[in-house]
Design a protein around this motif. Structure first.
Motif, PDB file in Angstrom:
ATOM      1  N   TYR A   8     -39.635  59.223  16.725  1.00  0.00           N
ATOM      2  CA  TYR A   8     -38.510  59.693  15.915  1.00  0.00           C
ATOM      3  C   TYR A   8     -39.018  60.475  14.703  1.00  0.00           C
ATOM      4  N   ASN A   9     -40.014  59.943  14.045  1.00  0.00           N
ATOM      5  CA  ASN A   9     -40.557  60.620  12.862  1.00  0.00           C
ATOM      6  C   ASN A   9     -41.149  61.970  13.224  1.00  0.00           C
ATOM      7  N   GLN A  10     -41.819  62.011  14.373  1.00  0.00           N
ATOM      8  CA  GLN A  10     -42.419  63.261  14.846  1.00  0.00           C
ATOM      9  C   GLN A  10     -41.338  64.319  15.071  1.00  0.00           C
ATOM     10  N   LEU A  11     -40.245  63.910  15.694  1.00  0.00           N
ATOM     11  CA  LEU A  11     -39.151  64.839  15.971  1.00  0.00           C
ATOM     12  C   LEU A  11     -38.462  65.274  14.681  1.00  0.00           C
ATOM     13  N   THR A  12     -38.203  64.320  13.802  1.00  0.00           N
ATOM     14  CA  THR A  12     -37.542  64.637  12.542  1.00  0.00           C
ATOM     15  C   THR A  12     -38.366  65.620  11.722  1.00  0.00           C
ATOM     16  N   ASP A  13     -39.661  65.394  11.665  1.00  0.00           N
ATOM     17  CA  ASP A  13     -40.544  66.299  10.918  1.00  0.00           C
ATOM     18  C   ASP A  13     -40.548  67.689  11.545  1.00  0.00           C
ATOM     19  N   TYR A  14     -40.596  67.727  12.864  1.00  0.00           N
ATOM     20  CA  TYR A  14     -40.637  69.018  13.566  1.00  0.00           C
ATOM     21  C   TYR A  14     -39.370  69.826  13.277  1.00  0.00           C
ATOM     22  N   ILE A  15     -38.198  69.184  13.407  1.00  0.00           N
ATOM     23  CA  ILE A  15     -36.940  69.899  13.199  1.00  0.00           C
ATOM     24  C   ILE A  15     -36.792  70.305  11.736  1.00  0.00           C
ATOM     25  N   SER A  16     -37.168  69.413  10.833  1.00  0.00           N
ATOM     26  CA  SER A  16     -37.084  69.721   9.401  1.00  0.00           C
ATOM     27  C   SER A  16     -37.924  70.934   9.044  1.00  0.00           C
ATOM     28  N   ASP A  17     -39.091  71.035   9.682  1.00  0.00           N
ATOM     29  CA  ASP A  17     -39.983  72.160   9.399  1.00  0.00           C
ATOM     30  C   ASP A  17     -39.427  73.484   9.919  1.00  0.00           C
ATOM     31  N   LEU A  18     -38.543  73.423  10.916  1.00  0.00           N
ATOM     32  CA  LEU A  18     -37.968  74.652  11.474  1.00  0.00           C
ATOM     33  C   LEU A  18     -36.898  75.249  10.568  1.00  0.00           C
ATOM     34  N   LEU A  19     -36.270  74.412   9.743  1.00  0.00           N
ATOM     35  CA  LEU A  19     -35.059  74.837   9.044  1.00  0.00           C
ATOM     36  C   LEU A  19     -35.217  75.595   7.734  1.00  0.00           C
ATOM     37  N   PRO A  20     -36.319  75.476   6.990  1.00  0.00           N
ATOM     38  CA  PRO A  20     -36.361  76.148   5.684  1.00  0.00           C
ATOM     39  C   PRO A  20     -36.060  77.641   5.731  1.00  0.00           C
ATOM     40  N   ASP A  21     -36.339  78.269   6.867  1.00  0.00           N
ATOM     41  CA  ASP A  21     -36.098  79.711   6.983  1.00  0.00           C
ATOM     42  C   ASP A  21     -34.641  80.041   7.297  1.00  0.00           C
ATOM     43  N   HIS A  22     -33.783  79.036   7.345  1.00  0.00           N
ATOM     44  CA  HIS A  22     -32.424  79.294   7.818  1.00  0.00           C
ATOM     45  C   HIS A  22     -31.364  79.082   6.743  1.00  0.00           C
ATOM     46  N   HIS A  23     -31.753  79.135   5.486  1.00  0.00           N
ATOM     47  CA  HIS A  23     -30.812  79.255   4.360  1.00  0.00           C
ATOM     48  C   HIS A  23     -29.722  78.186   4.350  1.00  0.00           C
ATOM     49  N   GLY A  24     -30.076  76.969   4.684  1.00  0.00           N
ATOM     50  CA  GLY A  24     -29.128  75.884   4.515  1.00  0.00           C
ATOM     51  C   GLY A  24     -28.194  75.624   5.675  1.00  0.00           C
ATOM     52  N   VAL A  25     -28.215  76.468   6.715  1.00  0.00           N
ATOM     53  CA  VAL A  25     -27.365  76.228   7.879  1.00  0.00           C
ATOM     54  C   VAL A  25     -27.887  75.013   8.645  1.00  0.00           C
ATOM     55  N   GLY A  26     -27.177  74.603   9.705  1.00  0.00           N
ATOM     56  CA  GLY A  26     -27.469  73.293  10.247  1.00  0.00           C
ATOM     57  C   GLY A  26     -27.733  73.178  11.734  1.00  0.00           C
ATOM     58  N   VAL A  27     -28.302  72.024  12.061  1.00  0.00           N
ATOM     59  CA  VAL A  27     -28.596  71.617  13.433  1.00  0.00           C
ATOM     60  C   VAL A  27     -28.113  70.188  13.608  1.00  0.00           C
ATOM     61  N   SER A  28     -27.428  69.917  14.701  1.00  0.00           N
ATOM     62  CA  SER A  28     -27.001  68.566  15.047  1.00  0.00           C
ATOM     63  C   SER A  28     -27.655  68.194  16.368  1.00  0.00           C
ATOM     64  N   VAL A  29     -28.302  67.031  16.398  1.00  0.00           N
ATOM     65  CA  VAL A  29     -29.106  66.637  17.558  1.00  0.00           C
ATOM     66  C   VAL A  29     -28.731  65.226  18.003  1.00  0.00           C
ATOM     67  N   ALA A  30     -28.609  65.031  19.298  1.00  0.00           N
ATOM     68  CA  ALA A  30     -28.463  63.692  19.865  1.00  0.00           C
ATOM     69  C   ALA A  30     -29.385  63.572  21.077  1.00  0.00           C
ATOM     70  N   ILE A  31     -29.994  62.401  21.217  1.00  0.00           N
ATOM     71  CA  ILE A  31     -30.856  62.115  22.363  1.00  0.00           C
ATOM     72  C   ILE A  31     -30.347  60.845  23.027  1.00  0.00           C
ATOM     73  N   VAL A  32     -30.167  60.905  24.341  1.00  0.00           N
ATOM     74  CA  VAL A  32     -29.801  59.699  25.096  1.00  0.00           C
ATOM     75  C   VAL A  32     -30.944  59.345  26.034  1.00  0.00           C
ATOM     76  N   LYS A  33     -31.202  58.066  26.124  1.00  0.00           N
ATOM     77  CA  LYS A  33     -32.280  57.568  26.989  1.00  0.00           C
ATOM     78  C   LYS A  33     -31.826  56.250  27.588  1.00  0.00           C
ATOM     79  N   ASP A  34     -31.894  56.175  28.909  1.00  0.00           N
ATOM     80  CA  ASP A  34     -31.528  54.930  29.599  1.00  0.00           C
ATOM     81  C   ASP A  34     -30.142  54.434  29.158  1.00  0.00           C
ATOM     82  N   SER A  35     -29.192  55.354  29.184  1.00  0.00           N
ATOM     83  CA  SER A  35     -27.772  55.049  28.954  1.00  0.00           C
ATOM     84  C   SER A  35     -27.415  54.756  27.496  1.00  0.00           C
TER      85      SER A  35
END
Length: 381
Positions: A8-35
Protein backbone atom coordinates in the motif's frame (compact mmCIF):
# COMPACT_ATOMS: atom_id res chain seq x y z
CA UNK A 1 0.11 -7.78 7.16
CA UNK A 2 3.54 -6.13 7.02
CA UNK A 3 3.91 -7.08 3.34
CA UNK A 4 0.43 -5.72 2.57
CA UNK A 5 1.20 -2.41 4.28
CA UNK A 6 4.45 -2.17 2.34
CA UNK A 7 2.51 -2.72 -0.90
CA UNK A 8 0.00 0.00 0.00
CA UNK A 9 2.77 2.43 0.91
CA UNK A 10 4.59 1.65 -2.33
CA UNK A 11 1.46 2.39 -4.36
CA UNK A 12 0.60 5.53 -2.41
CA UNK A 13 4.11 6.91 -2.86
CA UNK A 14 4.10 6.09 -6.57
CA UNK A 15 0.76 7.82 -7.23
CA UNK A 16 1.66 10.80 -5.05
CA UNK A 17 4.86 11.27 -7.03
CA UNK A 18 2.90 11.37 -10.30
CA UNK A 19 0.64 14.23 -9.25
CA UNK A 20 2.82 17.30 -8.53
CA UNK A 21 2.89 18.11 -12.25
CA UNK A 22 -0.90 18.19 -12.45
CA UNK A 23 -1.74 21.44 -10.63
CA UNK A 24 -3.95 20.05 -7.91
CA UNK A 25 -6.30 17.93 -10.05
CA UNK A 26 -7.18 14.48 -8.82
CA UNK A 27 -7.04 10.71 -9.07
CA UNK A 28 -9.43 8.27 -7.40
CA UNK A 29 -8.25 4.67 -7.04
CA UNK A 30 -9.84 1.46 -5.80
CA UNK A 31 -8.32 -2.03 -5.72
CA UNK A 32 -10.31 -5.21 -5.17
CA UNK A 33 -8.67 -8.50 -4.30
CA UNK A 34 -10.38 -11.78 -3.48
CA UNK A 35 -13.85 -10.19 -3.35
CA UNK A 36 -12.85 -7.33 -1.06
CA UNK A 37 -11.98 -3.68 -1.64
CA UNK A 38 -8.52 -3.57 -0.07
CA UNK A 39 -7.44 -0.09 -1.16
CA UNK A 40 -9.48 3.06 -1.72
CA UNK A 41 -7.82 6.43 -1.87
CA UNK A 42 -8.00 9.83 -3.49
CA UNK A 43 -5.07 11.99 -4.51
CA UNK A 44 -5.37 15.68 -5.29
CA UNK A 45 -8.66 17.45 -5.78
CA UNK A 46 -12.08 16.82 -7.27
CA UNK A 47 -12.33 20.57 -7.87
CA UNK A 48 -9.65 23.24 -7.97
CA UNK A 49 -9.62 27.00 -7.60
CA UNK A 50 -11.98 28.80 -5.21
CA UNK A 51 -14.19 25.69 -4.90
CA UNK A 52 -11.27 23.37 -4.14
CA UNK A 53 -12.19 20.12 -2.47
CA UNK A 54 -10.27 16.84 -2.11
CA UNK A 55 -11.05 13.74 -4.12
CA UNK A 56 -11.70 10.34 -2.51
CA UNK A 57 -12.99 6.88 -3.33
CA UNK A 58 -16.61 8.07 -3.13
CA UNK A 59 -16.25 11.12 -5.38
CA UNK A 60 -18.81 10.99 -8.17
CA UNK A 61 -17.08 11.22 -11.55
CA UNK A 62 -17.88 10.81 -15.21
CA UNK A 63 -16.86 7.32 -16.35
CA UNK A 64 -17.37 7.90 -20.09
CA UNK A 65 -17.14 4.68 -22.15
CA UNK A 66 -17.16 2.38 -19.12
CA UNK A 67 -20.88 3.18 -19.39
CA UNK A 68 -21.02 0.83 -22.39
CA UNK A 69 -20.30 -2.13 -20.14
CA UNK A 70 -23.47 -1.41 -18.16
CA UNK A 71 -25.50 -1.21 -21.38
CA UNK A 72 -24.04 -4.54 -22.48
CA UNK A 73 -24.88 -6.12 -19.13
CA UNK A 74 -28.50 -4.98 -19.49
CA UNK A 75 -28.63 -6.60 -22.93
CA UNK A 76 -27.24 -9.83 -21.48
CA UNK A 77 -29.99 -9.78 -18.86
CA UNK A 78 -32.50 -9.85 -21.73
CA UNK A 79 -30.64 -12.85 -23.15
CA UNK A 80 -30.88 -14.58 -19.77
CA UNK A 81 -34.65 -13.99 -19.74
CA UNK A 82 -34.90 -15.46 -23.29
CA UNK A 83 -36.35 -12.19 -24.55
CA UNK A 84 -33.64 -11.88 -27.22
CA UNK A 85 -30.74 -13.86 -28.68
CA UNK A 86 -27.35 -12.29 -29.34
CA UNK A 87 -27.41 -13.55 -32.91
CA UNK A 88 -30.83 -12.11 -33.69
CA UNK A 89 -30.80 -9.37 -36.30
CA UNK A 90 -31.32 -5.88 -34.91
CA UNK A 91 -34.20 -5.33 -37.38
CA UNK A 92 -36.10 -8.15 -35.66
CA UNK A 93 -36.75 -5.71 -32.82
CA UNK A 94 -36.17 -2.36 -34.53
CA UNK A 95 -37.72 -2.72 -38.00
CA UNK A 96 -36.84 0.91 -38.80
CA UNK A 97 -33.11 0.28 -38.35
CA UNK A 98 -31.12 0.41 -41.57
CA UNK A 99 -27.98 1.85 -43.10
CA UNK A 100 -27.40 3.04 -46.67
CA UNK A 101 -27.21 -0.60 -47.77
CA UNK A 102 -30.35 -2.19 -46.34
CA UNK A 103 -29.38 -5.72 -47.37
CA UNK A 104 -26.13 -5.42 -45.41
CA UNK A 105 -27.64 -3.79 -42.35
CA UNK A 106 -30.45 -6.34 -42.19
CA UNK A 107 -27.67 -8.84 -41.39
CA UNK A 108 -26.35 -6.85 -38.41
CA UNK A 109 -26.93 -8.78 -35.19
CA UNK A 110 -27.06 -7.66 -31.58
CA UNK A 111 -23.69 -9.37 -31.06
CA UNK A 112 -22.20 -7.35 -33.91
CA UNK A 113 -23.28 -4.08 -32.32
CA UNK A 114 -22.08 -5.09 -28.85
CA UNK A 115 -18.67 -6.13 -30.18
CA UNK A 116 -18.16 -3.21 -32.61
CA UNK A 117 -18.06 -5.62 -35.55
CA UNK A 118 -21.22 -4.34 -37.29
CA UNK A 119 -19.32 -2.46 -40.00
CA UNK A 120 -20.10 1.05 -38.80
CA UNK A 121 -17.33 3.63 -39.24
CA UNK A 122 -15.75 4.86 -36.02
CA UNK A 123 -16.22 8.56 -36.83
CA UNK A 124 -20.00 8.94 -36.73
CA UNK A 125 -20.43 11.66 -34.13
CA UNK A 126 -24.18 12.04 -33.88
CA UNK A 127 -24.53 10.71 -30.33
CA UNK A 128 -21.97 13.09 -28.83
CA UNK A 129 -22.99 16.09 -30.92
CA UNK A 130 -26.51 16.09 -29.45
CA UNK A 131 -25.13 16.98 -25.99
CA UNK A 132 -27.20 19.92 -24.68
CA UNK A 133 -24.01 21.91 -24.01
CA UNK A 134 -22.27 20.98 -27.27
CA UNK A 135 -21.83 24.62 -28.32
CA UNK A 136 -20.06 25.31 -25.04
CA UNK A 137 -17.81 22.29 -25.60
CA UNK A 138 -16.79 23.54 -29.04
CA UNK A 139 -16.29 27.20 -28.14
CA UNK A 140 -12.52 27.70 -28.05
CA UNK A 141 -12.75 29.59 -31.35
CA UNK A 142 -15.73 31.24 -33.10
CA UNK A 143 -15.68 28.56 -35.80
CA UNK A 144 -14.97 25.44 -33.71
CA UNK A 145 -18.60 24.31 -33.47
CA UNK A 146 -19.09 24.57 -37.22
CA UNK A 147 -15.79 22.76 -37.76
CA UNK A 148 -17.06 19.91 -35.58
CA UNK A 149 -20.29 19.75 -37.59
CA UNK A 150 -18.30 19.69 -40.82
CA UNK A 151 -15.98 16.98 -39.49
CA UNK A 152 -18.94 14.69 -38.81
CA UNK A 153 -20.87 15.87 -41.88
CA UNK A 154 -23.75 17.01 -39.70
CA UNK A 155 -26.01 20.05 -39.72
CA UNK A 156 -27.53 22.02 -36.87
CA UNK A 157 -30.95 20.95 -38.12
CA UNK A 158 -29.99 17.28 -37.86
CA UNK A 159 -28.83 17.68 -34.30
CA UNK A 160 -31.98 19.59 -33.35
CA UNK A 161 -34.15 16.85 -34.86
CA UNK A 162 -32.85 14.17 -32.47
CA UNK A 163 -35.36 13.96 -29.62
CA UNK A 164 -34.92 10.38 -28.41
CA UNK A 165 -32.99 7.14 -28.92
CA UNK A 166 -35.25 5.96 -31.73
CA UNK A 167 -34.22 9.07 -33.66
CA UNK A 168 -30.56 8.05 -33.30
CA UNK A 169 -31.33 4.57 -34.62
CA UNK A 170 -33.19 6.03 -37.60
CA UNK A 171 -30.34 8.46 -38.27
CA UNK A 172 -28.11 5.47 -39.09
CA UNK A 173 -29.79 5.23 -42.51
CA UNK A 174 -27.21 7.86 -43.55
CA UNK A 175 -24.32 5.56 -42.58
CA UNK A 176 -22.33 3.58 -45.12
CA UNK A 177 -20.80 0.40 -43.71
CA UNK A 178 -17.02 0.10 -44.04
CA UNK A 179 -17.05 -3.71 -44.19
CA UNK A 180 -19.65 -6.51 -44.15
CA UNK A 181 -21.02 -7.24 -40.66
CA UNK A 182 -18.73 -9.51 -38.67
CA UNK A 183 -15.71 -9.11 -40.95
CA UNK A 184 -13.86 -6.26 -39.23
CA UNK A 185 -13.69 -4.08 -36.12
CA UNK A 186 -14.35 -0.36 -35.64
CA UNK A 187 -15.05 1.18 -32.25
CA UNK A 188 -18.32 2.99 -32.99
CA UNK A 189 -19.39 4.70 -29.78
CA UNK A 190 -22.73 5.89 -31.21
CA UNK A 191 -23.96 2.34 -31.84
CA UNK A 192 -24.60 1.73 -28.16
CA UNK A 193 -27.55 4.13 -28.33
CA UNK A 194 -29.13 1.64 -30.74
CA UNK A 195 -28.75 -1.04 -28.04
CA UNK A 196 -30.61 1.17 -25.55
CA UNK A 197 -33.36 1.74 -28.11
CA UNK A 198 -33.61 -2.02 -28.63
CA UNK A 199 -33.68 -2.65 -24.88
CA UNK A 200 -36.52 -0.18 -24.44
CA UNK A 201 -38.56 -1.58 -27.32
CA UNK A 202 -38.20 -5.15 -26.02
CA UNK A 203 -39.01 -4.31 -22.40
CA UNK A 204 -41.34 -1.36 -22.82
CA UNK A 205 -39.47 0.52 -20.10
CA UNK A 206 -36.66 3.06 -19.86
CA UNK A 207 -33.18 1.58 -19.74
CA UNK A 208 -32.23 3.81 -16.80
CA UNK A 209 -34.99 2.31 -14.64
CA UNK A 210 -33.74 -1.22 -15.28
CA UNK A 211 -30.15 -0.13 -14.76
CA UNK A 212 -31.08 1.14 -11.30
CA UNK A 213 -33.30 -1.78 -10.25
CA UNK A 214 -31.53 -4.74 -11.88
CA UNK A 215 -27.85 -3.77 -11.70
CA UNK A 216 -26.98 -0.84 -9.45
CA UNK A 217 -29.21 -1.77 -6.49
CA UNK A 218 -28.23 -5.45 -6.22
CA UNK A 219 -24.55 -4.53 -6.56
CA UNK A 220 -24.87 -1.85 -3.84
CA UNK A 221 -23.74 0.89 -6.24
CA UNK A 222 -25.55 3.69 -4.41
CA UNK A 223 -23.49 6.53 -5.90
CA UNK A 224 -23.79 5.49 -9.54
CA UNK A 225 -26.39 7.26 -11.68
CA UNK A 226 -27.32 8.60 -15.10
CA UNK A 227 -28.70 11.80 -13.57
CA UNK A 228 -26.25 14.61 -14.28
CA UNK A 229 -28.24 17.09 -12.17
CA UNK A 230 -27.91 14.90 -9.07
CA UNK A 231 -24.17 14.58 -9.68
CA UNK A 232 -23.56 18.29 -10.31
CA UNK A 233 -25.44 19.17 -7.10
CA UNK A 234 -23.48 16.62 -5.04
CA UNK A 235 -20.75 18.34 -3.03
CA UNK A 236 -18.51 15.29 -3.48
CA UNK A 237 -18.46 15.31 -7.27
CA UNK A 238 -15.67 16.18 -9.69
CA UNK A 239 -15.20 18.92 -12.22
CA UNK A 240 -12.91 18.45 -15.23
CA UNK A 241 -9.81 20.31 -16.37
CA UNK A 242 -7.81 20.48 -19.59
CA UNK A 243 -4.48 21.82 -20.79
CA UNK A 244 -1.39 22.90 -18.90
CA UNK A 245 -3.34 25.72 -17.25
CA UNK A 246 -6.03 23.28 -16.08
CA UNK A 247 -8.98 25.21 -17.52
CA UNK A 248 -12.35 23.87 -16.35
CA UNK A 249 -14.19 22.21 -19.22
CA UNK A 250 -17.99 21.90 -19.64
CA UNK A 251 -19.61 19.24 -17.47
CA UNK A 252 -20.30 16.04 -19.47
CA UNK A 253 -24.08 15.91 -19.97
CA UNK A 254 -25.96 13.89 -22.58
CA UNK A 255 -29.01 11.99 -21.28
CA UNK A 256 -30.11 10.47 -24.61
CA UNK A 257 -26.60 9.11 -25.10
CA UNK A 258 -26.12 7.90 -21.51
CA UNK A 259 -25.30 4.31 -22.65
CA UNK A 260 -22.27 5.44 -24.68
CA UNK A 261 -20.55 7.40 -21.96
CA UNK A 262 -22.75 9.53 -19.75
CA UNK A 263 -23.04 7.54 -16.55
CA UNK A 264 -21.41 8.77 -13.35
CA UNK A 265 -19.89 6.56 -10.68
CA UNK A 266 -17.16 6.32 -8.06
CA UNK A 267 -14.02 4.25 -7.69
CA UNK A 268 -15.60 2.36 -4.80
CA UNK A 269 -18.84 1.63 -6.68
CA UNK A 270 -16.88 0.42 -9.69
CA UNK A 271 -14.88 -1.75 -7.29
CA UNK A 272 -18.16 -3.48 -6.44
CA UNK A 273 -18.92 -3.80 -10.15
CA UNK A 274 -15.53 -5.33 -10.94
CA UNK A 275 -15.91 -7.76 -8.03
CA UNK A 276 -19.18 -8.97 -9.55
CA UNK A 277 -17.52 -9.62 -12.92
CA UNK A 278 -14.52 -11.34 -11.31
CA UNK A 279 -16.68 -13.60 -9.14
CA UNK A 280 -19.29 -14.17 -11.84
CA UNK A 281 -22.03 -13.73 -9.24
CA UNK A 282 -25.28 -15.14 -10.59
CA UNK A 283 -27.47 -12.72 -8.61
CA UNK A 284 -27.29 -10.20 -11.47
CA UNK A 285 -26.44 -12.43 -14.45
CA UNK A 286 -25.76 -16.13 -14.79
CA UNK A 287 -22.08 -16.97 -14.78
CA UNK A 288 -22.05 -18.42 -18.31
CA UNK A 289 -23.24 -15.10 -19.73
CA UNK A 290 -20.71 -13.13 -17.68
CA UNK A 291 -18.04 -15.37 -19.22
CA UNK A 292 -19.56 -14.76 -22.65
CA UNK A 293 -19.05 -11.02 -22.23
CA UNK A 294 -15.34 -11.53 -21.51
CA UNK A 295 -14.58 -13.81 -24.47
CA UNK A 296 -12.59 -12.11 -27.25
CA UNK A 297 -14.53 -11.83 -30.50
CA UNK A 298 -12.27 -9.82 -32.80
CA UNK A 299 -8.80 -8.29 -32.74
CA UNK A 300 -9.00 -4.53 -32.36
CA UNK A 301 -7.58 -2.17 -34.95
CA UNK A 302 -3.90 -1.27 -34.68
CA UNK A 303 -4.35 2.17 -33.11
CA UNK A 304 -6.07 0.48 -30.14
CA UNK A 305 -3.09 -1.77 -29.40
CA UNK A 306 0.13 -1.20 -27.53
CA UNK A 307 3.25 -1.28 -29.74
CA UNK A 308 4.06 -4.85 -30.70
CA UNK A 309 0.79 -6.19 -29.26
CA UNK A 310 -1.08 -8.62 -31.50
CA UNK A 311 -3.57 -10.11 -29.02
CA UNK A 312 -5.68 -7.15 -27.88
CA UNK A 313 -9.25 -8.03 -28.72
CA UNK A 314 -12.80 -6.95 -27.96
CA UNK A 315 -15.61 -9.07 -26.59
CA UNK A 316 -18.98 -7.76 -25.45
CA UNK A 317 -18.01 -4.38 -23.97
CA UNK A 318 -14.70 -5.71 -22.67
CA UNK A 319 -11.22 -5.42 -24.13
CA UNK A 320 -9.04 -8.46 -23.55
CA UNK A 321 -5.25 -8.41 -23.58
CA UNK A 322 -2.21 -9.79 -21.77
CA UNK A 323 0.12 -8.10 -19.29
CA UNK A 324 3.33 -9.81 -18.20
CA UNK A 325 1.84 -13.13 -19.24
CA UNK A 326 -1.47 -12.63 -17.42
CA UNK A 327 -4.78 -12.25 -19.19
CA UNK A 328 -6.41 -8.90 -18.48
CA UNK A 329 -10.00 -7.83 -19.11
CA UNK A 330 -10.71 -4.11 -19.10
CA UNK A 331 -12.57 -1.10 -20.37
CA UNK A 332 -11.71 2.57 -20.22
CA UNK A 333 -13.19 5.87 -21.20
CA UNK A 334 -12.21 9.41 -21.98
CA UNK A 335 -13.42 12.82 -23.04
CA UNK A 336 -12.34 16.38 -22.35
CA UNK A 337 -10.77 16.28 -18.89
CA UNK A 338 -12.11 12.78 -18.14
CA UNK A 339 -10.16 9.53 -17.96
CA UNK A 340 -11.49 6.25 -16.56
CA UNK A 341 -10.19 2.70 -16.43
CA UNK A 342 -11.36 -0.56 -14.85
CA UNK A 343 -9.11 -3.58 -15.27
CA UNK A 344 -9.36 -7.18 -14.08
CA UNK A 345 -6.63 -9.82 -13.75
CA UNK A 346 -8.83 -12.90 -13.29
CA UNK A 347 -5.95 -15.25 -12.47
CA UNK A 348 -5.05 -13.08 -9.47
CA UNK A 349 -8.69 -12.27 -8.62
CA UNK A 350 -7.56 -8.65 -8.85
CA UNK A 351 -9.49 -5.61 -10.00
CA UNK A 352 -8.26 -2.04 -10.45
CA UNK A 353 -10.27 1.17 -10.92
CA UNK A 354 -8.59 4.50 -11.72
CA UNK A 355 -10.54 7.72 -12.39
CA UNK A 356 -9.03 11.10 -13.36
CA UNK A 357 -10.53 14.56 -13.76
CA UNK A 358 -7.89 15.73 -16.25
CA UNK A 359 -6.35 14.68 -19.55
CA UNK A 360 -3.38 12.36 -19.83
CA UNK A 361 -2.36 8.73 -19.59
CA UNK A 362 -1.36 8.30 -15.96
CA UNK A 363 -4.43 6.15 -15.29
CA UNK A 364 -2.68 3.46 -17.36
CA UNK A 365 0.61 4.03 -15.53
CA UNK A 366 -1.13 3.66 -12.17
CA UNK A 367 -2.97 0.53 -13.24
CA UNK A 368 0.26 -1.02 -14.56
CA UNK A 369 2.04 -0.23 -11.30
CA UNK A 370 -0.72 -1.84 -9.26
CA UNK A 371 -0.65 -4.95 -11.42
CA UNK A 372 3.15 -5.06 -11.11
CA UNK A 373 2.96 -4.99 -7.31
CA UNK A 374 0.47 -7.85 -7.14
CA UNK A 375 2.13 -9.92 -9.86
CA UNK A 376 5.49 -9.56 -8.13
CA UNK A 377 4.02 -10.48 -4.74
CA UNK A 378 2.32 -13.55 -6.23
CA UNK A 379 5.70 -14.70 -7.54
CA UNK A 380 7.17 -14.33 -4.04
CA UNK A 381 4.64 -16.69 -2.48
Amino acid sequence: MKQINEQYNQLTDYISDLLPDHHGVGVSVAIVKDSETIYSKGFGNARIGHAERPIDGDTRMSIQSISKNFMALSIMQLVEKNLIDLDDAVVTYLPYFRTKNKEQSDAITIRHVLSHTAGFPSEVGIANMIAPNVREIFSDTPTEFQEALDHYQLTEEEIASIKNREDITKWFEKVELEYPPGEGWNYCTDAYVILADLFEKVTGSKWEASLHDDILTPLDMKRTTSDSYVVEEDQNSARYYVGEDKIETPFPINPISAPIGYLYSTANDLGNYVTFHLNKESTVLQSELIEEMQKPIHLVSEEWRAPGCDVRSYGLAWFTDTYRGYKIVEHGGGQLGVRSLMTMVPELNLGVVVLLNFDGTIHHDICDKIMDVFIDSSHDI
